[in-house]
Scaffold this motif. Structure first.
Motif, PDB file in Angstrom:
ATOM      1  N   VAL A   8       0.820  -1.227   0.000  1.00  0.00           N
ATOM      2  CA  VAL A   8       0.000   0.000   0.000  1.00  0.00           C
ATOM      3  C   VAL A   8       0.846   1.266   0.000  1.00  0.00           C
ATOM      4  O   VAL A   8       0.375   2.322  -0.410  1.00  0.00           O
TER       5      VAL A   8
ATOM      6  N   LEU B  13      -6.862  -2.087  11.088  1.00  0.00           N
ATOM      7  CA  LEU B  13      -6.217  -0.939  10.439  1.00  0.00           C
ATOM      8  C   LEU B  13      -6.850  -0.687   9.083  1.00  0.00           C
ATOM      9  O   LEU B  13      -7.037  -1.608   8.287  1.00  0.00           O
ATOM     10  N   LEU B  14      -7.174   0.565   8.852  1.00  0.00           N
ATOM     11  CA  LEU B  14      -7.656   1.022   7.547  1.00  0.00           C
ATOM     12  C   LEU B  14      -6.681   2.100   7.085  1.00  0.00           C
ATOM     13  O   LEU B  14      -6.598   3.161   7.707  1.00  0.00           O
ATOM     14  N   ALA B  15      -5.923   1.817   6.033  1.00  0.00           N
ATOM     15  CA  ALA B  15      -4.931   2.774   5.541  1.00  0.00           C
ATOM     16  C   ALA B  15      -5.366   3.285   4.179  1.00  0.00           C
ATOM     17  O   ALA B  15      -5.776   2.502   3.317  1.00  0.00           O
ATOM     18  N   TYR B  16      -5.285   4.595   4.015  1.00  0.00           N
ATOM     19  CA  TYR B  16      -5.753   5.242   2.794  1.00  0.00           C
ATOM     20  C   TYR B  16      -4.589   5.677   1.903  1.00  0.00           C
ATOM     21  O   TYR B  16      -3.587   6.193   2.408  1.00  0.00           O
ATOM     22  N   PRO B  17      -4.753   5.525   0.581  1.00  0.00           N
ATOM     23  CA  PRO B  17      -3.700   5.937  -0.365  1.00  0.00           C
ATOM     24  C   PRO B  17      -3.717   7.446  -0.577  1.00  0.00           C
ATOM     25  O   PRO B  17      -4.654   8.139  -0.169  1.00  0.00           O
TER      26      PRO B  17
ATOM     27  N   PRO C 140     -10.501   4.007  -1.970  1.00  0.00           N
ATOM     28  CA  PRO C 140     -11.347   4.050  -0.761  1.00  0.00           C
ATOM     29  C   PRO C 140     -12.833   3.905  -1.097  1.00  0.00           C
ATOM     30  O   PRO C 140     -13.312   4.510  -2.065  1.00  0.00           O
TER      31      PRO C 140
ATOM     32  N   SER D  81     -15.753   7.747   2.644  1.00  0.00           N
ATOM     33  CA  SER D  81     -15.352   6.400   3.040  1.00  0.00           C
ATOM     34  C   SER D  81     -15.177   6.323   4.558  1.00  0.00           C
ATOM     35  O   SER D  81     -15.674   5.388   5.208  1.00  0.00           O
TER      36      SER D  81
ATOM     37  N   ALA E 202      -4.286   2.088  -3.386  1.00  0.00           N
ATOM     38  CA  ALA E 202      -4.639   0.882  -2.627  1.00  0.00           C
ATOM     39  C   ALA E 202      -5.005   1.211  -1.187  1.00  0.00           C
ATOM     40  O   ALA E 202      -4.331   1.998  -0.526  1.00  0.00           O
ATOM     41  N   VAL E 203      -6.054   0.594  -0.709  1.00  0.00           N
ATOM     42  CA  VAL E 203      -6.468   0.644   0.698  1.00  0.00           C
ATOM     43  C   VAL E 203      -5.951  -0.609   1.392  1.00  0.00           C
ATOM     44  O   VAL E 203      -5.990  -1.699   0.812  1.00  0.00           O
ATOM     45  N   LEU E 204      -5.465  -0.450   2.612  1.00  0.00           N
ATOM     46  CA  LEU E 204      -5.093  -1.612   3.420  1.00  0.00           C
ATOM     47  C   LEU E 204      -6.136  -1.838   4.501  1.00  0.00           C
ATOM     48  O   LEU E 204      -6.523  -0.903   5.205  1.00  0.00           O
ATOM     49  N   LEU E 205      -6.549  -3.087   4.624  1.00  0.00           N
ATOM     50  CA  LEU E 205      -7.429  -3.516   5.708  1.00  0.00           C
ATOM     51  C   LEU E 205      -6.684  -4.619   6.449  1.00  0.00           C
ATOM     52  O   LEU E 205      -6.432  -5.680   5.875  1.00  0.00           O
TER      53      LEU E 205
END
Lengths: 291, 291
Positions: free
Chosen positions: A248, B256-260, A290, B273, A254-257
């Motif tokens: 990511v 964890l929710l990571a945004y680009p 997102p 989102s 790209a979104v990371l979950l």
């Protein structure tokens, strides 16, 4: 035609293309593009958890695929991810599919990345679960103690071993692992042959080749512009979550979950959450990942 | 009583407790527990983006809080996160609130962690955005070039500077930054005083103290057992995302929710989102964080 919308009962089909025959299952339907599902190390069609595939199949057709030399697919297992990607593209060509979404799990996530680079138009949206970029670290080193203790344990048979490898040692994760095995065992007929040591050896060679970066690490990810959803368990011992961090940080969109209390099989452990998140992601028309 | 469900128009209220007066706003309502919102470095009630607060206020009451010495709250700004946590708990006591959810952004996320450790029963669910655990790295080092170039730029006024600091240099992120500023500027009356250098100095001291780990790093996180949602932009220069990695690796029950394409203000950049994900997380009754 689809006769059932579950991987518990969907018939295995065969597709002949040029010199190869590929085994696959397809089921479900809905407004979405088909979702190609690319499988993990030694995994066959029978290793796809119906708790993951079936809810996704309610909004689109799900296509499970045995790469060359796996299950009832003919040919040799390639020793590179690029070789596997070429087979997956030949399979889609044989189906007449020019555009789809993809769920790549573990090794399948590497194949998905390679396909996106080799043919950028093939995928609309990409889900990468428990996987690593080229040049990633600590990818499927089966001799390290945390994995070898399960692989060398003579008391474990195939699915019981999978529950140890894909789930953490916590009671809640192991309970989820038992439930996962129970769901796989629902399918009683029309099963794939189980992968053996020749499959393992070729795929391990592919992991070693994938760990080698050519040039600046992770730069190749910048060309994968599709919206991507990256999913990982925080305690994944097979392909550590640091690989998803690198994905990511370098994929542009790209979104990371990341899921707690879970390992390589986080998408199976939290299948209700995963299928809800994946359905929302796949159902989005935004140019941004997102959802 | 709530007279409006937007931070654009909600009146600032004052709560007197013992020797202090705290400024706050509360608006919205619904089936959920109240959501206490804890603010970032130098931020006041006016820095809460209505695109984040207002959708959340449709399912629960949202309570925005000025810690001691901020906005119209009396007293001195504490030089430790623990001091800020004590004020926030005193505020909840004054409101008669014994249990709520919390959204802590940046410095506010550190205060939320400290409150959860000091009074474990106070929070049901925890959202930590753009923040760091005690013992985290590179927390708000304003002299490093990537931040100093904006802080030293005389052409930038307050909100324009915020758009540079909270968003990345990409066109899409800067456009989101301008939209964010526009939303903050909608509120024209009943504004908080802007924080000055005394506030900055005390809060920076608190960051330096928070960076120091006492004992084994991150072990204290294991006692925060509430479901937690950790959110971060992958290109956060103020509090790098590595801090959110450490949070979810050590909190026992955190997603964890990571945004680009985003920095410190990822929750504002992807407010649609974020509020959808946060609402789903807060709306869940599961003992597990995945939602």
């Amino acid at each position: 035609m689809t006769t059932t919308a579950s991987n518990t009962t969907a018939p295995t089909q065969l597709l002949r293309v040029k010199n190869a025959t590929y085994a696959y299952r397809r089921f479900g339907g809905g407004p979405g593009l088909p979702l190609l599902c690319l499988q993990h190390f030694m995994g066959t069609l029978d290793n796809w958890d119906p708790a993951v595939t079936d809810p996704l199949a309610s909004g689109r057709e799900v296509i499970l695929f045995d790469n060359a030399g796996i299950g009832k697919s003919t040919g040799e297992v390639p020793t590179t991810v690029a070789g596997m990607a070429a087979h997956a593209l030949a399979f889609l060509d044989g189906l007449g599919s020019t555009r789809c979404d993809v769920l790549g799990f573990s090794l399948g996530g590497m194949v998905a990345q390679q396909m996106a680079q080799d043919r950028p138009a093939i995928f609309r949206r990409i889900i990468l679960a428990g996987t690593a970029p080229r040049g990633g670290e600590d990818i499927m080193h089966l001799h390290k103690p945390s994995l070898a203790r399960h692989l060398a344990d003579p008391s474990l048979d195939g699915y019981a071993r999978l529950a140890k490898l894909f789930f953490t040692s916590s009671p809640s994760s192991q309970a989820a692992g038992q439930a996962f095995v129970g769901r796989l065992e629902r399918r009683k007929e029309d099963l794939d042959p189980v992968s053996g040591q020749a499959v393992a050896a070729a795929q391990i060679a592919a992991f070693r080749e994938w760990e080698r970066s050519s040039g600046a690490p992770f730069v190749d990810l910048r060309s994968i512009e599709q919206p991507a959803l990256v999913v990982n368990g925080v305690h994944d011992e097979m392909i550590p979550i640091s690989n998803s961090y690198r994905l990511v940080e370098n994929l542009p969109n790209a979104v990371l979950l990341a899921y707690p209390d879970s390992g390589h099989g986080s998408l199976f452990q939290f299948h209700e959450s995963f299928t809800r998140q994946a359905s929302a992601f796949l159902g989005s028309d935004s140019p941004f990942a997102p959802y």
